[in-house]
Motif scaffolding. Structure first.
Motif, PDB file in Angstrom:
ATOM      1  N   GLN A  21     -31.774  40.918 -27.861  1.00  0.00           N
ATOM      2  CA  GLN A  21     -31.060  39.807 -27.253  1.00  0.00           C
ATOM      3  C   GLN A  21     -31.606  39.561 -25.849  1.00  0.00           C
ATOM      4  O   GLN A  21     -31.919  40.508 -25.133  1.00  0.00           O
ATOM      5  N   ALA A  22     -31.667  38.324 -25.451  1.00  0.00           N
ATOM      6  CA  ALA A  22     -32.106  37.980 -24.100  1.00  0.00           C
ATOM      7  C   ALA A  22     -31.018  38.345 -23.099  1.00  0.00           C
ATOM      8  O   ALA A  22     -29.830  38.304 -23.409  1.00  0.00           O
ATOM      9  N   SER A  23     -31.439  38.699 -21.904  1.00  0.00           N
ATOM     10  CA  SER A  23     -30.478  38.980 -20.827  1.00  0.00           C
ATOM     11  C   SER A  23     -29.864  37.671 -20.370  1.00  0.00           C
ATOM     12  O   SER A  23     -30.532  36.644 -20.307  1.00  0.00           O
ATOM     13  N   LYS A  31     -41.917  33.162 -31.133  1.00  0.00           N
ATOM     14  CA  LYS A  31     -40.463  33.193 -31.290  1.00  0.00           C
ATOM     15  C   LYS A  31     -39.852  34.247 -30.362  1.00  0.00           C
ATOM     16  O   LYS A  31     -38.828  33.993 -29.715  1.00  0.00           O
ATOM     17  N   PHE A  32     -40.477  35.426 -30.280  1.00  0.00           N
ATOM     18  CA  PHE A  32     -39.986  36.485 -29.384  1.00  0.00           C
ATOM     19  C   PHE A  32     -40.018  36.016 -27.930  1.00  0.00           C
ATOM     20  O   PHE A  32     -39.056  36.187 -27.181  1.00  0.00           O
ATOM     21  N   LYS A  33     -41.127  35.388 -27.547  1.00  0.00           N
ATOM     22  CA  LYS A  33     -41.243  34.910 -26.161  1.00  0.00           C
ATOM     23  C   LYS A  33     -40.212  33.828 -25.863  1.00  0.00           C
ATOM     24  O   LYS A  33     -39.558  33.854 -24.819  1.00  0.00           O
ATOM     25  N   ASP A  34     -40.056  32.883 -26.786  1.00  0.00           N
ATOM     26  CA  ASP A  34     -39.144  31.764 -26.551  1.00  0.00           C
ATOM     27  C   ASP A  34     -37.674  32.161 -26.588  1.00  0.00           C
ATOM     28  O   ASP A  34     -36.861  31.592 -25.862  1.00  0.00           O
ATOM     29  N   GLN A  35     -37.321  33.110 -27.444  1.00  0.00           N
ATOM     30  CA  GLN A  35     -35.908  33.443 -27.623  1.00  0.00           C
ATOM     31  C   GLN A  35     -35.446  34.669 -26.848  1.00  0.00           C
ATOM     32  O   GLN A  35     -34.248  34.831 -26.629  1.00  0.00           O
ATOM     33  N   VAL A  36     -36.373  35.545 -26.463  1.00  0.00           N
ATOM     34  CA  VAL A  36     -35.967  36.783 -25.797  1.00  0.00           C
ATOM     35  C   VAL A  36     -36.618  36.940 -24.420  1.00  0.00           C
ATOM     36  O   VAL A  36     -35.920  37.056 -23.409  1.00  0.00           O
ATOM     37  N   LEU A  37     -37.929  36.935 -24.374  1.00  0.00           N
ATOM     38  CA  LEU A  37     -38.635  37.259 -23.138  1.00  0.00           C
ATOM     39  C   LEU A  37     -38.410  36.224 -22.038  1.00  0.00           C
ATOM     40  O   LEU A  37     -37.933  36.562 -20.948  1.00  0.00           O
ATOM     41  N   GLU A  47     -43.669  28.679 -16.887  1.00  0.00           N
ATOM     42  CA  GLU A  47     -43.473  27.297 -16.448  1.00  0.00           C
ATOM     43  C   GLU A  47     -43.541  26.339 -17.635  1.00  0.00           C
ATOM     44  O   GLU A  47     -42.748  25.392 -17.731  1.00  0.00           O
ATOM     45  N   GLY A  48     -44.477  26.575 -18.562  1.00  0.00           N
ATOM     46  CA  GLY A  48     -44.554  25.761 -19.775  1.00  0.00           C
ATOM     47  C   GLY A  48     -43.289  25.877 -20.614  1.00  0.00           C
ATOM     48  O   GLY A  48     -42.792  24.875 -21.149  1.00  0.00           O
ATOM     49  N   TRP A  49     -42.736  27.082 -20.712  1.00  0.00           N
ATOM     50  CA  TRP A  49     -41.486  27.284 -21.450  1.00  0.00           C
ATOM     51  C   TRP A  49     -40.338  26.538 -20.769  1.00  0.00           C
ATOM     52  O   TRP A  49     -39.523  25.903 -21.436  1.00  0.00           O
ATOM     53  N   PRO A  80     -36.196  33.697 -21.740  1.00  0.00           N
ATOM     54  CA  PRO A  80     -34.811  33.567 -21.254  1.00  0.00           C
ATOM     55  C   PRO A  80     -34.381  34.733 -20.352  1.00  0.00           C
ATOM     56  O   PRO A  80     -33.646  34.531 -19.381  1.00  0.00           O
ATOM     57  N   SER A  81     -34.846  35.945 -20.647  1.00  0.00           N
ATOM     58  CA  SER A  81     -34.519  37.090 -19.798  1.00  0.00           C
ATOM     59  C   SER A  81     -35.172  36.950 -18.427  1.00  0.00           C
ATOM     60  O   SER A  81     -34.545  37.216 -17.395  1.00  0.00           O
ATOM     61  N   TRP A  82     -36.427  36.548 -18.420  1.00  0.00           N
ATOM     62  CA  TRP A  82     -37.117  36.339 -17.147  1.00  0.00           C
ATOM     63  C   TRP A  82     -36.430  35.230 -16.355  1.00  0.00           C
ATOM     64  O   TRP A  82     -36.276  35.333 -15.139  1.00  0.00           O
ATOM     65  N   GLN A  83     -36.010  34.177 -17.055  1.00  0.00           N
ATOM     66  CA  GLN A  83     -35.344  33.067 -16.383  1.00  0.00           C
ATOM     67  C   GLN A  83     -34.013  33.525 -15.789  1.00  0.00           C
ATOM     68  O   GLN A  83     -33.670  33.133 -14.669  1.00  0.00           O
TER      69      GLN A  83
END
Length: 192
Positions: free
Chosen positions: A3-5, A75-81, A183-185, A83-86
């Motif tokens: 899950q994303a933070s 999918k992992f980057k868009d849904q988990v990584l 930034e692209g995300w 959002p957590s970084w954001q």
């Protein structure tokens, strides 16, 4: 998939409670970035043919890292990584804003002013006491917070660079930096 933070409720009290701030950052990094290899390994699809017992008859060196399906990585980057970084970026930005704002609720303001007044009245005779000139004024809590935010932003850059290096190695990503990818995300989130 992990899950994303998510960002905690942001208030100046959250930022000034440096234990809570650092705990949020530590837990988020510990859940997403620190075990990045395990997260990526979980994306690898097992063999579709099932287990072959003859595969254990000879010892063969396994490749160090297998490429992961690009769609699973994305999918992992868009849904988990991302959002957590954001979420962590949002917390750090908010707390940096709090650190640069005036703080009328600082409980140590009167104490600091009294110490400064005593320091002005102090007689310094370095010939008699070479240490009499030393005085260490208390920093306002906004300056303390600003220092912590600078340190945590440095840690965040290191953690993201390390995580992005592992992702590029395992997912076969193009040579864009993590800053460009994030930034692209963000732009893709704004348009959706």
């Amino acid at each position: 998939m992990s899950q994303a933070s998510t960002s905690p409720p942001l208030t100046p009290q959250f930022c000034f409670s440096t234990a809570a701030l650092r705990d949020f950052l530590r837990i988020s990094r510990g859940a997403i970035d620190d075990p990045i290899t395990q997260h990526l390994n979980a994306l690898v699809t097992p063999a579709k043919a099932g287990f072959d017992p003859s595969s254990t008859s000879q010892r063969a060196a396994r490749p160090f890292s297998r490429q992961i399906d690009p769609q699973a990585c994305q999918k992992f980057k868009d849904q988990v990584l991302f959002p957590s970084w954001q979420a962590r970026s949002h917390v750090l930005s908010y707390c940096a804003l709090v650190a640069t704002s005036p703080d009328p609720d600082d409980p140590e303001t009167a104490l600091r002013e009294a110490e400064n007044e005593r320091d002005r009245e102090r007689v310094v005779n370095e010939r008699l006491d070479p240490y009499s000139a030393r005085f260490f004024p208390r920093e306002p809590r906004t300056e303390q917070l600003a220092s912590i935010i600078r340190l945590e932003q440095g840690v965040e850059n290191i953690v993201r660079s390390r995580t992005w290096g592992v992702i590029k190695e395992r997912c076969g990503e193009p040579s864009e930096s993590w800053e460009q990818a994030l930034e692209g995300w963000r732009k893709s989130q704004d348009t959706s």
